[in-house]
Design an enzyme around this catalytic site. Structure first.
Site, PDB file in Angstrom:
ATOM      1  N   CYS A   1       8.149 -10.049   3.869  1.00  0.00           N
ATOM      2  CA  CYS A   1       7.839 -10.260   5.131  1.00  0.00           C
ATOM      3  C   CYS A   1       7.473 -11.634   5.394  1.00  0.00           C
ATOM      4  CB  CYS A   1       6.332  -9.428   5.190  1.00  0.00           C
ATOM      5  SG  CYS A   1       5.322 -10.004   4.095  1.00  0.00           S
TER       6      CYS A   1
ATOM      7  N   PRO B   1       0.930  -1.096   0.172  1.00  0.00           N
ATOM      8  CA  PRO B   1       0.076  -0.056   0.083  1.00  0.00           C
ATOM      9  C   PRO B   1       0.736   1.173  -0.171  1.00  0.00           C
ATOM     10  CG  PRO B   1       0.171  -0.855   2.297  1.00  0.00           C
ATOM     11  CD  PRO B   1       0.737  -1.808   1.271  1.00  0.00           C
TER      12      PRO B   1
END
Length: 440
Positions: free
Chosen positions: A377, A261
């Site tokens: 991640c 994002p």
């Protein structure tokens, strides 16, 4: 629910869980939409819905084991609504101490009847009453059930980090954490941010990474003044280290190839860079644009682009390329608990190959002497250390030392140009960072 029905937090949670567990949707998107729709509810009602959804998703494997022990019909064979209703009700029985068992059971029975499963309301009542009566004597047969995590994931972590560390990582995903945000210093000083947060009685403390804060005691993020004004960007401390180790300078051109994002792209913009943020779909790019507009960054441009496809016009143009690539997400199961239910081990190898495919392309965009940051991640050697080694072996890059740029309390875990951050060990998401300099 119809327009005339009273708002029932459990029913809202039930519908969210059905969309996630039975329709395969992403929990943070569905829950976010529901909380937005019912934003007029009291803070404690919204918090109840959030905890019930996130907690149930985190404990699904364990809850199914409990249900299967006390039900004549196994969870996998149940009607989807009944299965979901039992899961979320069992979660209340085990983990929501402020909810009386009788309330959790009675409300489940009412919901079964309301949703046209009156014939199964006695079954729901019987299973839940048995669980309530027997729960204190339950002993889980394995760590997989105890931590509600697939055995193949635990086995990986045991091999790589040992038994004790694997348990620390697994247990961390069952603990709530405050929201991590990064201060946009080009938009506001720390003093302005602190004053704004204090004025709204929002608790905050420094995060692991410089310029980050951990927030608590607030309701909806959109109601936080400092967020509204663009003073803050939602970004985990681990991710906020990317901009720090990249050495971004004012006037640099930074290309963020899988941006949404947009936290890292906005960090680069806050540091004074000219930024191009790319991602695969219009929806993802819209997220970046929304965040950039809220923060008032005019130095961020966006483009829909498949990172696997070479853009000849971009070759050798970027001072810094940020490649935070699609991964298995094993480091963020606390935020996206459905990952533990959906991810298959073979996907780890597939994703590692996809990452190399992308790296072979986007590495060509780095100027000689420029910087490539590769991050994920996740917690997987194939996607992390092995790909970092592949970059050094197959691409024209040299390792870039990052130790001195890291916070002191994680510096000892750095290995030259890379670091694997572990939840339960470090106060952040599971995250891998590595830095490289393109040969002249």
């Amino acid at each position: 629910m119809t327009a005339t029905d009273p708002i029932n937090g459990r029913e809202i949670a039930l519908d969210v869980l059905l969309e996630v567990l039975e329709q395969g949707k992403m929990s943070h998107l569905v829950l976010g939409d529901a909380l937005s729709k019912y934003q007029y509810l009291k803070k404690q009602d919204r918090a109840f819905i959030t905890r019930l959804v996130e907690g149930t998703l985190s404990y699904v494997l364990q809850l199914d084991w409990v249900i299967n022990r006390f039900s004549s019909v196994k969870a996998a064979k149940m009607k989807p609504l009944i299965r979901t209703l039992l899961r979320m009700s069992a979660y209340q029985l085990f983990y929501m101490d402020r909810v009386p068992d009788s309330a959790a059971i009675n409300e489940a029975v009412k919901l079964a009847k309301k949703r046209k499963f009156g014939s199964l309301s006695g079954f729901v009542n019987g299973v839940l009453r048995t669980i309530s009566r027997e729960k204190d004597g339950i002993q889980f047969p394995s760590q997989e059930i105890r931590f509600s995590i697939p055995e193949w994931i635990l086995a990986r972590w045991r091999r790589e980090y040992g038994e004790e560390m694997a348990e620390r990582i697994a247990s961390s995903f069952l603990c709530s954490r405050p929201l991590s945000v990064r201060v946009n210093h080009s938009r506001a000083s720390e003093e302005e941010v602190f004053e704004s947060l204090s004025r709204q009685n929002i608790s905050f403390r420094p995060g692991m990474a410089p310029d980050t804060l951990e927030l608590a005691d607030f309701d909806a993020l959109w109601q936080v003044e400092a967020f509204q004004k663009g003073f803050l960007t939602v970004q985990d401390s681990s991710s906020a280290l990317v901009g720090r180790i990249a050495g971004i300078l004012p006037g640099d051109f930074v290309l963020d190839v899988c941006s949404a994002p947009g936290g890292k792209a906005l960090h680069a913009a806050d540091l004074g860079a000219q930024v191009e943020a790319r991602d695969l779909t219009e929806r993802k790019i819209a997220l970046v644009e929304e965040n950039a507009a809220r923060c008032g960054f005019s130095n961020v441009r966006t483009r829909v682009w498949d990172a696997r496809v070479l853009d000849p016009s971009m070759e050798g143009q970027a001072d810094v390329v940020l490649a935070d690539l699609p991964c298995s997400g094993l480091g963020i199961m606390g935020k996206k608990p459905e990952i533990r239910l959906r991810l298959k081990e073979e996907e780890v190898f597939t994703l590692a190959g996809l990452q190399r495919e992308i790296l072979a392309v986007v590495s060509r965009y780095v100027k000689p002497g420029g910087t490539l940051i590769y991050s994920t991640c996740t917690i997987s050697r194939e996607e992390n250390e092995e790909n970092a080694e592949w970059i050094e072996r197959e691409l024209p890059f040299l390792p870039k030392e990052i130790g001195p740029l890291l916070p002191a309390d994680v510096r000892e875990d750095c290995r030259g140009n890379r670091i694997q951050l572990l939840p339960g060990v470090h106060p952040c998401d599971g995250f891998f960072l590595s830095a490289f300099t393109k040969q002249e």
